[in-house]
Enzyme design. Structure first.
Site, short mmCIF file in Angstrom:
data_model
loop_
_atom_site.label_atom_id
_atom_site.label_comp_id
_atom_site.label_asym_id
_atom_site.label_seq_id
_atom_site.Cartn_x
_atom_site.Cartn_y
_atom_site.Cartn_z
N THR D 89 6.02 -21.15 -12.61
CA THR D 89 7.34 -20.64 -12.96
C THR D 89 7.48 -20.17 -14.41
O THR D 89 8.18 -19.18 -14.65
CB THR D 89 8.45 -21.65 -12.60
OG1 THR D 89 8.18 -22.89 -13.25
CG2 THR D 89 8.52 -21.86 -11.09
N GLN D 109 -2.65 -0.04 -0.08
CA GLN D 109 -3.24 -1.35 -0.32
C GLN D 109 -2.37 -2.15 -1.30
O GLN D 109 -2.12 -3.33 -1.13
CB GLN D 109 -4.64 -1.14 -0.91
CG GLN D 109 -5.59 -2.28 -0.71
CD GLN D 109 -7.01 -1.85 -1.02
OE1 GLN D 109 -7.32 -1.39 -2.11
NE2 GLN D 109 -7.89 -1.99 -0.06
N GLU D 120 9.49 4.48 -4.89
CA GLU D 120 8.45 5.50 -4.72
C GLU D 120 9.08 6.87 -4.56
O GLU D 120 10.15 7.03 -3.95
CB GLU D 120 7.59 5.18 -3.48
CG GLU D 120 6.44 6.17 -3.32
CD GLU D 120 5.47 5.83 -2.19
OE1 GLU D 120 5.66 4.78 -1.55
OE2 GLU D 120 4.55 6.62 -1.95
N SER D 122 9.95 10.11 -2.95
CA SER D 122 10.19 10.28 -1.52
C SER D 122 9.85 11.68 -1.05
O SER D 122 10.45 12.65 -1.51
CB SER D 122 11.66 9.99 -1.20
OG SER D 122 11.94 10.40 0.12
N ARG D 124 10.57 12.64 1.80
CA ARG D 124 11.67 13.12 2.65
C ARG D 124 12.59 14.01 1.83
O ARG D 124 13.13 14.99 2.32
CB ARG D 124 12.53 11.97 3.19
CG ARG D 124 11.89 11.12 4.24
CD ARG D 124 12.89 10.11 4.81
NE ARG D 124 13.82 10.71 5.76
CZ ARG D 124 14.93 10.11 6.20
NH1 ARG D 124 15.27 8.92 5.75
NH2 ARG D 124 15.71 10.71 7.08
N ARG D 196 5.38 16.50 5.76
CA ARG D 196 4.53 15.59 4.99
C ARG D 196 3.45 14.91 5.84
O ARG D 196 2.47 14.42 5.31
CB ARG D 196 5.37 14.51 4.31
CG ARG D 196 6.14 13.66 5.32
CD ARG D 196 6.80 12.46 4.66
NE ARG D 196 7.75 11.83 5.57
CZ ARG D 196 8.28 10.63 5.37
NH1 ARG D 196 7.94 9.94 4.30
NH2 ARG D 196 9.14 10.13 6.21
N ASP D 212 6.80 -9.79 -11.91
CA ASP D 212 6.73 -10.79 -12.97
C ASP D 212 5.27 -11.11 -13.28
O ASP D 212 4.35 -10.77 -12.52
CB ASP D 212 7.52 -12.05 -12.60
CG ASP D 212 6.95 -12.78 -11.42
OD1 ASP D 212 5.81 -13.28 -11.52
OD2 ASP D 212 7.63 -12.85 -10.38
N ARG D 223 -7.33 -7.63 -7.37
CA ARG D 223 -7.63 -6.20 -7.44
C ARG D 223 -8.53 -5.82 -8.61
O ARG D 223 -9.11 -4.73 -8.58
CB ARG D 223 -6.33 -5.40 -7.48
CG ARG D 223 -5.40 -5.67 -6.31
CD ARG D 223 -6.07 -5.46 -4.96
NE ARG D 223 -5.18 -5.77 -3.85
CZ ARG D 223 -5.55 -5.72 -2.57
NH1 ARG D 223 -6.79 -5.42 -2.23
NH2 ARG D 223 -4.68 -6.01 -1.61
#
Lengths: 301, 301, 301, 301
Positions: D89, D109, D120, D122, D124, D196, D212, D223
């Site tokens: 914490t 991923q 993100e 978009s 659309r 798309r 955080d 990663r």
């Protein structure tokens, strides 16, 4: 058709052997277990497991509220009360696990709902199948002229045919090249984790997706909505049909308060009160912007 | 004794009527369903529902890794592989719902595990029972002299007796006063949401707590650990005993890699390698602080 | 008075030394930093840190929607649009960290909001101070007769005096006994992790609490609401006052759509439409239960 | 080169105007703010905002542990203690917001790390740019022959050239067709949300990502690891370089205990103890499977 004879046989086998349990059982949901509900041209949703039923929601609520809930005389009334007052935790006591096969561009939208558990087929480990979403002509629509996000009129036959031709050709070529790059016939063969990058986003993937009923309702409210993209909406609708059989009381409350409900701002409340008092109110004296007024009038014209 | 005859009858009734299901069934867990495992003087844990079993973990992993998992020949090997490599999502595919009765000060520690669903008995709605945790004399220990957090030696008989006397007297008085403030006999009666503030934190509360197996393992690793406070550790141990019967393969992997395992820092790896090469290493040439070295030597002395 | 001269000096010191930063700065929030806003008799909230401002919300939204957002001409309109359409992610791009001192029974309600980071003062490590919440007489209310959860009329002076007397006496005795058990004067001294269980739930604790603006709005909607218990509502109101200065556009949208708004069910929409069309509708032909109708009429009488 | 002159000018403007703040400031992180660190051929990471520094971690821990932490004499020792004992914490009290431009297959991923906030771009709403990840020849590797997930040897020049040719050609054709379907020149133009789906997954997208420090360390451990796919690992390494400057003490502890550390199972501990006692232990008498032994020997040969 998304299911092979092998898959159908596997589903039938899984459905053939009931076992005794002491857990809460939802007859409505048992009827769905493992069965594939077809969605789009190669996709499906299947219920793999579930936990709880309407009675489990009530049971959890009565733990919380103890004797305090006794004045609500029946389960239906209590469930409607919980839904109306945004008491989310009793609904979290039900859980569902689905197997979903869906195009990657739909999966990318879906995964934005973070409070869920996911195991997706990995294209690092394994090779994806040659299955691409190719829309029905009725779904090939132009960009909306009133909404930056959304579809307008259906394309004409000639343009529609050109689009279908393009989608099929590019999918085929990209997949052919994916296979060619992977091939170890006369060459080393590209790593799967690299070759996959050549695949267009209408290729199908699949995952196990597990969530609780509260978060599922949130998903359904956003994705079974008319403003959601058609290709995710049909998944949400297929799921909704199983939820209706799983927890019929909770689903009815969800339909009344969430799917069929609206949220009014303080400004909108004020306008409706003036109209109820006999006044005629227009956008210019509503305190709302034009866009907001247009949305308001879609319900209250 | 935490269970009343009514409660025992209710549990027996719930256990008397198995129903057929097509879902994954864990025989080991069915044997626990609804039964109260007593913890502390008035507490218990009861399994109310569960989803999945060892095979469900494997099934989810094979969805992810597809043909890539075929080289792992059996379920046990695959589950151990997943645990060893911190693949958490297949374990998230199992879910459990518990009914727990526990002292408030334990509940306050428990709730810090946020990835779970909770319905707690509400003292705003309802009146709490007169049940307080009073430790066994063997658990009445002095503050540790080596650890700011933890217990040292057991108190002497006389001091121990004084402490028990205090705990009982204050609990009784606070509860008497709680009732006196709530009473509507000759007075209005204080609101329950206010009166509850007079209750000490060894009073018992209860909740439904639902979580997935990955997060449950994390809870067990921290709370069944020897450094955890005894009063929460006994709950963790009671839960662990049910998990062992529910998912025996996953639990065995958890015991080997998490409960029985240790994490080594880069510095600790270097020291062990030097020792394996025949060198004698002391704290001063280990690169570790004194506290770190002391912890290291608890395992590797 | 919650603050000691030492604490005031510490706050003044922290506020005396501004440093240059390239990050987004909210002038309104800078004025609050570190300052204690007193709540209840010994509690406070203090802003320790924040990330982002109204412009950061807009910036994140424009990343998402790209050129698609250009038709919304200004930041205010865009923020209102995001709030109206439940676009939560841009609001998540702002974060706040608070230091809160609060009674334990309030902390137990607060912690139910799980999407937050918390560091609470540990009574395993350290000794709690002798500070208890004792309500103002104006807050000593009877149990509501219409609502199982909530307060009714203020207690009469005599009953009120008795309640205050009880609360003070039990708090003092429990704390005296807490100290007596901890004491190492002529005895071993009980471990802190055990002694704490004797403390009633109106004792004060403190924590650092960090959350994003979307989840904070959710907290404020539930806890600054008139149905929330007074003792948590005053904290929510104190926080809301800082949020208004931090992100004034977002807060105004929140007030209009959430705090001042209502959600209508499909049934409620139908009733309002009938009334707008001139019809008189009563509970019996509304399709609503009596409880639901009563709540409906609170807004639409 | 990912940055246009406009973008460089925008970054310079943002960096030109420091403002005073009373918040915690990390000089090391201020130097990174807004600057693009280039990753892959068109990607980058940029720090947009941050909250907290090493001192903020210590401050939060001291709130939790109160006087109990005084025996740890310095911040470094306390931070190492927190990391060693999995006290997560205090690390959650620091937060960072990044702007990332990355290929879609990397984004898929990355998004599996659910405890983060994301906005993100978009597709659309808006049209994606013609930017695709085309690997360096040195990164074009064959499928690993020992690992179902991973890369083996670098492809030969001829095969490598064929792969690059394919990736470039398919990307170009799919993007040409994307534009052709969107075009409103002489036709209606397909909706963006449909067009798309024709884009391959090496196209670049971008997002704001906020998390955080505790969850960021978890992300980096998985990663920035050698087993992670190269294309996400380079992002993790670029982020790690900024974290080192942001919270140098916490990062050093993370490197020692997490990145450079290992976890030993109970079986592995037993083997090491036998070896420390002078015994020679092989796989067959280790209790480990062959795969597990091979991994063990990678560290302890």
């Amino acid at each position: 058709m998304p299911l092979t004879p092998d898959q159908i046989a596997e589903i039938e086998a899984a459905r053939a052997t009931p076992r005794p349990t002491l857990r809460a059982v939802s007859e409505g949901m048992e009827a769905h277990l493992y069965r594939a509900h077809e969605v789009l041209d190669h996709g499906f949703i299947r219920v793999i497991d579930y936990m709880g039923d309407d009675a489990a929601i009530v049971q959890a609520a009565r733990v919380s509220y103890g004797a305090g809930t006794k004045h609500v005389q029946n389960d239906d009334g209590l469930i409607r009360y919980l839904m109306r007052h945004w008491h989310s935790t009793p609904f979290e006591m039900c859980e569902v696990k689905l197997h979903v096969k869906l195009p990657v561009f739909v999966a990318r939208q879906w995964i934005r709902h973070r409070t869920a558990n996911v195991n997706e087929y990995s294209a690092r480990y394994s090779i994806l199948d040659r299955e691409f979403y190719i829309p029905e002509p009725a779904q090939l629509a132009a960009q909306s002229v009133v909404n930056n996000q959304g579809r307008g009129e259906v394309l004409t036959g000639a343009e529609s045919a050109r689009v279908l031709e393009i989608l099929k050709r590019d999918a085929a070529q990209c997949y052919d090249d994916y296979e060619a790059m992977l091939s170890q016939d006369g060459q080393q063969g590209l790593a799967r984790e690299l070759a996959r990058m050549n695949l267009p986003m209408n290729i199908y993937t699949q995952w196990y997706w597990k969530t609780d009923l509260h978060n599922l309702f949130h998903f359904l409210r956003l994705r079974a909505d008319t403003h959601a993209q058609y290709e995710i909406r049909v998944y949400a609708e297929a799921i909704a049909a199983t939820v209706r059989d799983w927890v019929p009381l909770a689903f009815a409350a969800f339909e009344d308060y969430r799917m069929g409900g609206v949220t009014l701002s303080a400004k909108a409340i004020a306008v409706l009160k003036r109209r109820l008092a006999g006044e005629t109110v227009g956008q210019e004296d509503s305190g709302m912007s034009k866009g907001e007024w247009r949305e308001f009038m879609e319900v209250w014209a």
